[in-house]
Motif scaffolding. Structure first.
Motif, PDB file in Angstrom:
ATOM      1  N   TRP A  17       0.844  -1.202   0.000  1.00 26.93           N
ATOM      2  CA  TRP A  17       0.000   0.000   0.000  1.00 26.93           C
ATOM      3  C   TRP A  17       0.878   1.250   0.000  1.00 26.93           C
ATOM      4  O   TRP A  17       0.573   2.221  -0.699  1.00 26.93           O
ATOM      5  N   LEU A  20       2.100   1.672  -3.450  1.00 31.52           N
ATOM      6  CA  LEU A  20       1.007   2.118  -4.329  1.00 31.52           C
ATOM      7  C   LEU A  20       0.656   3.581  -4.090  1.00 31.52           C
ATOM      8  O   LEU A  20       0.417   4.337  -5.027  1.00 31.52           O
ATOM      9  N   VAL A  24       1.657   4.859  -7.712  1.00 28.61           N
ATOM     10  CA  VAL A  24       0.543   4.656  -8.628  1.00 28.61           C
ATOM     11  C   VAL A  24      -0.628   5.580  -8.316  1.00 28.61           C
ATOM     12  O   VAL A  24      -1.191   6.208  -9.219  1.00 28.61           O
TER      13      VAL A  24
END
Length: 113
Positions: A17, A20, A24
């Motif tokens: 996480w 990410l 992202v």
């Protein structure tokens, strides 16, 4: 404290996480920083309630390591957000009037009908 098997399962999930969040999903969650103080607050309360200086048990050491890691990641995240805000702003050449919810709704045609 959960059993070690469950804890060892969740640690890689949180690591993915953080990756990410910073790479992202940056466009969507760049300015959401509240998760870090919540984790630090919870770990501080856990340490205050369960840590014993005289006993060198693994739980106390684990809590301290997690608290230190969460604090370091929070500072890193703040520095990263400030740096990206300066170097790679999300909104460039946009007037404040165009950022109003009604104006955004007119453009998207799905909101505010």
């Amino acid at each position: 404290m959960p059993p070690p098997s469950r804890t060892l399962f969740w640690l890689p999930c949180w690591l993915v996480w953080f990756i990410l969040e910073n790479l992202v999903l940056d466009k969507h969650v760049r300015y959401i920083l509240i998760t870090y103080p919540v984790v630090i607050w919870a770990l501080t309360g856990n340490m205050d309630k369960n840590y014993d200086v005289e006993s060198n048990n693994r739980n106390g050491i684990f809590i301290i390591v997690l608290l230190a890691l969460a604090s370091v990641l929070f500072v890193f995240r703040i520095v990263l957000v400030v740096w990206r805000h300066i170097k790679q702003p999300l909104y460039t050449n946009v007037s404040p009037g165009a950022m109003e919810p009604k104006e955004i709704g007119k453009k998207q045609k799905r909101m505010f009908r």
